[in-house]
Write an enzyme that holds these catalytic residues in place. Structure first.
Site, PDB file in Angstrom:
ATOM      1  CG  ASN A  10      -6.379  -5.290  11.734  1.00 56.68           C
ATOM      2  OD1 ASN A  10      -5.623  -5.051  12.673  1.00 56.68           O
ATOM      3  ND2 ASN A  10      -5.946  -5.569  10.511  1.00 56.68           N
ATOM      4  CG  ASN A  42      -3.415  -7.398   8.022  1.00 56.48           C
ATOM      5  OD1 ASN A  42      -3.655  -6.860   9.093  1.00 56.48           O
ATOM      6  ND2 ASN A  42      -4.115  -7.147   6.928  1.00 56.48           N
ATOM      7  CD  GLU A  43      -7.863  -7.073   7.973  1.00 53.06           C
ATOM      8  OE1 GLU A  43      -8.304  -7.159   6.812  1.00 53.06           O
ATOM      9  OE2 GLU A  43      -8.064  -6.104   8.702  1.00 53.06           O
ATOM     10  CD  GLN A  86      -2.954  -1.118   2.286  1.00 59.10           C
ATOM     11  OE1 GLN A  86      -2.704  -1.722   3.316  1.00 59.10           O
ATOM     12  NE2 GLN A  86      -4.067  -0.436   2.127  1.00 59.10           N
ATOM     13  CD  GLU A 130      -5.035  -2.813   9.463  1.00 54.95           C
ATOM     14  OE1 GLU A 130      -6.124  -2.559   8.883  1.00 54.95           O
ATOM     15  OE2 GLU A 130      -4.162  -3.541   8.969  1.00 54.95           O
ATOM     16  CG  HIS A 138      -0.997  -6.177   5.165  1.00 55.97           C
ATOM     17  ND1 HIS A 138      -1.144  -5.538   6.382  1.00 55.97           N
ATOM     18  CD2 HIS A 138      -2.104  -5.846   4.452  1.00 55.97           C
ATOM     19  CE1 HIS A 138      -2.279  -4.837   6.392  1.00 55.97           C
ATOM     20  NE2 HIS A 138      -2.880  -5.011   5.231  1.00 55.97           N
ATOM     21  CE1 TYR A 179      -9.811   0.463   9.341  1.00 54.69           C
ATOM     22  CE2 TYR A 179      -9.620  -1.923   9.491  1.00 54.69           C
ATOM     23  CZ  TYR A 179      -9.042  -0.686   9.292  1.00 54.69           C
ATOM     24  OH  TYR A 179      -7.695  -0.595   9.069  1.00 54.69           O
ATOM     25  CD  GLU A 218      -8.467   0.681   1.708  1.00 56.00           C
ATOM     26  OE1 GLU A 218      -7.457   0.912   2.381  1.00 56.00           O
ATOM     27  OE2 GLU A 218      -9.247  -0.259   1.959  1.00 56.00           O
ATOM     28  NE  ARG A 229      -0.409  -4.782  12.243  1.00 61.37           N
ATOM     29  CZ  ARG A 229      -1.297  -4.830  11.243  1.00 61.37           C
ATOM     30  NH1 ARG A 229      -1.805  -3.729  10.729  1.00 61.37           N
ATOM     31  NH2 ARG A 229      -1.698  -5.991  10.768  1.00 61.37           N
TER      32      ARG A 229
HETATM   33  C1  GBH Z   1      -7.872  -3.597   6.576  1.00 63.22           C
HETATM   34  O1  GBH Z   1      -8.805  -4.520   6.123  1.00 63.22           O
HETATM   35  C2  GBH Z   1      -6.574  -3.898   5.914  1.00 63.22           C
HETATM   36  O2  GBH Z   1      -5.726  -4.644   6.764  1.00 63.22           O
HETATM   37  C3  GBH Z   1      -5.857  -2.689   5.373  1.00 63.22           C
HETATM   38  O3  GBH Z   1      -4.838  -3.079   4.515  1.00 63.22           O
HETATM   39  C4  GBH Z   1      -6.857  -1.782   4.718  1.00 63.22           C
HETATM   40  O4  GBH Z   1      -6.248  -0.715   4.048  1.00 63.22           O
HETATM   41  C5  GBH Z   1      -7.776  -1.279   5.779  1.00 63.22           C
HETATM   42  O5  GBH Z   1      -8.373  -2.322   6.481  1.00 63.22           O
HETATM   43  C6  GBH Z   1      -8.863  -0.369   5.274  1.00 63.22           C
HETATM   44  O6  GBH Z   1      -9.704  -1.033   4.374  1.00 63.22           O
HETATM   45  O7  GBH Z   1     -16.970  -8.782   2.238  1.00 63.22           O
HETATM   46  O8  GBH Z   1     -18.480  -6.966   2.069  1.00 63.22           O
HETATM   47  O9  GBH Z   1     -18.261  -8.073   4.138  1.00 63.22           O
HETATM   48  C7  GBH Z   1     -10.087  -4.049   5.966  1.00 63.22           C
HETATM   49  C8  GBH Z   1     -11.119  -4.797   6.707  1.00 63.22           C
HETATM   50  C9  GBH Z   1     -12.830  -6.330   6.576  1.00 63.22           C
HETATM   51  C10 GBH Z   1     -12.677  -4.701   4.857  1.00 63.22           C
HETATM   52  C11 GBH Z   1     -13.719  -7.152   5.728  1.00 63.22           C
HETATM   53  C12 GBH Z   1     -13.571  -5.520   3.977  1.00 63.22           C
HETATM   54  C13 GBH Z   1     -15.243  -7.207   4.001  1.00 63.22           C
HETATM   55  C14 GBH Z   1     -16.372  -6.507   3.370  1.00 63.22           C
HETATM   56  N1  GBH Z   1     -11.947  -5.545   5.795  1.00 63.22           N
HETATM   57  N2  GBH Z   1     -14.462  -6.305   4.792  1.00 63.22           N
HETATM   58  S1  GBH Z   1     -17.608  -7.673   2.923  1.00 63.22           S
END
Ligand code: GBH
Length: 470
Positions: free
Chosen positions: A296, A167-168, A23, A375, A123, A298, A429, A80
């Site tokens: 992580n 990562n994830e 990224q 995150e 990642h 959001y 992104e 990180r």
């Molecule tokens: C993180 O993942 C990443 O680690 C990072 O690289 C990224 O830039 C950042 O977040 C911001 O996006 O399939 O419709 O349910 C993001 C977390 C969680 C986002 C799962 C997409 C699935 C959407 N992700 N989510 S859906």
């Protein structure tokens, strides 16, 4: 400026910020680096917004000393970052000295600046050459990952104490191999399940290896969400939330922490013959003790088992964008609107969800290691003010409220030891290209100039004052 927090934080609470190699680095084909799956995928028509690629990104590869100086000015206690496999072992062949040297210099710069390096081995940027031999759907990739990790440890193990394997893995298995929205862009549900299991196996192999080599702190980062049933009195929605929690959270937490896949998840994916992928001993390898769990977070997911009414507003899921679903075995899940404010990603803002998640993990997993929020952050349409500043009031509010939620979780007994803002810099992104800005530092994509946003100033002020409290 109103402070982000006035709370007292536990001694040594680690304040940081996060990025990922693909990224930010750019230099995608310099000094011996070869294609990662993201370089390759981004060149396919329609794969990313505007056809954006990670070729230049924010040129961190060339601006690294300047970026570390910026981190020091912000007062970060930890940074990180991730290492690019395709830079260190291009094409997965021999070790590339120039690639290793970049990370070695980065680690030295960080230590010199008094910043703890927090290293992630993967990642999402598999070497394209490894994808061409089957990628994560091929069990052999787990062993190639172990060899790559061994090479990185040989170069940096004398200075790096904190090691994160993945990562994830959810995104790099289900979203990359089933939804096709991320690299490698495959829409093969069983390959996605294989990728999921093989990443777990790779994690376990690397924990065993690096433990043996003397690594101090070993862990993994998962993205975890609360699955909220749209109508809690409707059994169809309750089943939808149960299914989402199974494939999104528990299919990762349980093998890692309890040495088993959840029974209901196994039932949900029964049609894909998932269990045939699991060999004797795999779960023991996967479930070796770890020293921390990175979280992580959001947003929550507000989920239903009913189709959405035509034309109704909903979250931006891969399902709607590509008609392929990441929810293997539960492809019917839908995401109605919960009526909450949203970020520029279309993600709901609900800070209480972070507190609930952190508290729930401790309650549900007795063997849970210490947690770090690795995150958290938000994309908004930042406007550059004529005065030269970026007055990102929405991001400040998002960070303030989520940091408060972390404090509330600690008050409620959760063992949270640190928090990393996503992200240090505006960056690539993924499928959204450069459209979405998560940085606390703005990057001008014409000049690549960095400008600390008001959120960055607020974060720096908070770290400074909470350090003063210790
Ligand atoms: C993180 O993942 C990443 O680690 C990072 O690289 C990224 O830039 C950042 O977040 C911001 O996006 O399939 O419709 O349910 C993001 C977390 C969680 C986002 C799962 C997409 C699935 C959407 N992700 N989510 S859906």
């Amino acid at each position: 400026m109103t402070p982000l927090t006035e709370r007292e934080w536990p001694d040594g609470f680690l304040w940081g910020s996060a990025t990922a190699a693909a990224q930010i680095e750019g230099a995608a084909h310099e000094d011996g680096k070869e294609d990662s799956i993201w370089d390759h995928f981004a060149r396919q028509p329609g794969a990313t917004a505007h056809g954006d690629t990670p070729e230049v990104a924010v040129d961190h590869y060339h601006r690294m000393p300047e970026d570390v100086a910026l981190m020091k000015r912000l007062g970060l206690a930890s940074y990180r970052f991730s290492v690019s496999w395709a830079r260190v072992k291009p094409g997965d062949r021999s070790v590339n000295p120039a690639g290793v040297d970049f990370y070695s210099r980065l680690v030295d710069e960080l230590l010199e600046a008094g910043i703890l390096p927090w290293l992630t081995l993967y990642h999402w940027d598999l070497p394209q050459a490894v994808e061409e031999t089957g990628g994560w759907a091929n069990r052999d990739t787990a062993y190639r990952f172990r060899d790559y990790a061994d090479a990185v440890y040989s170069a940096l193990g004398d200075r790096v104490t904190h090691w994160t394997t993945f990562n994830e893995p959810l995104c790099s298995s289900l979203i990359g191999y089933a939804a096709g929205e991320h690299a490698p862009g495959r829409r093969e549900p069983r390959a996605a399940l294989a990728a999921l299991h093989h990443q777990h196996l790779a994690h376990g192999e690397v924990v065993a290896l690096l433990r043996g080599r003397g690594a101090e702190q070993l862990g993994i980062t998962l993205n975890l969400t609360n699955a909220i049933p749209a109508d809690p009195s409707d059994p169809v929605d309750l089943d939808a939330a149960r299914r989402l929690d199974a494939i999104w959270n528990r299919a990762f937490l349980e093998p890692l922490l309890l040495g088993r896949y959840p029974a209901d998840f196994l039932e949900d994916v029964r049609g894909h013959d998932f269990e045939a992928l699991i060999r004797p001993g795999d779960l023991e390898t996967i479930a070796q003790p770890i020293d921390f769990l990175g979280v992580n977070h959001y947003h929550d997911d507000f989920v239903s088992g009913h189709p959405l009414p035509a034309g109704s507003a909903s979250g931006l899921t891969p399902t709607e964008k590509t008609n392929a679903s990441p929810f293997v075995g539960s492809e019917h899940l839908s995401f109605p609107s919960r009526g909450l404010p949203r970020t520029a990603m279309g993600w709901d803002v609900n800070p209480a969800g972070l507190r609930e998640l952190l508290v729930r993990l401790g309650a549900e997993y007795p063997s849970l290691p210490p947690l770090y929020v690795t995150e958290n952050g938000a994309a908004y349409e930042d406007v550059l003010d004529p005065d030269g500043g970026v007055h990102d009031v929405e991001r400040i509010a998002y960070l303030r409220d989520h940091i408060a939620a972390v404090g509330d979780a600690i008050d409620a007994g959760a063992d949270v030891r640190g928090y990393f803002v996503w992200s240090l810099l505006d960056n690539f992104e993924w499928a959204w290209g450069y459209d979405k800005r998560f940085g606390i530092v703005r990057v001008d994509y014409d000049t690549l100039e960095r400008t600390v946003k008001d959120s960055g100033l607020a974060y720096a002020q908070m770290i400074g004052s909470s350090a003063a409290l210790r």
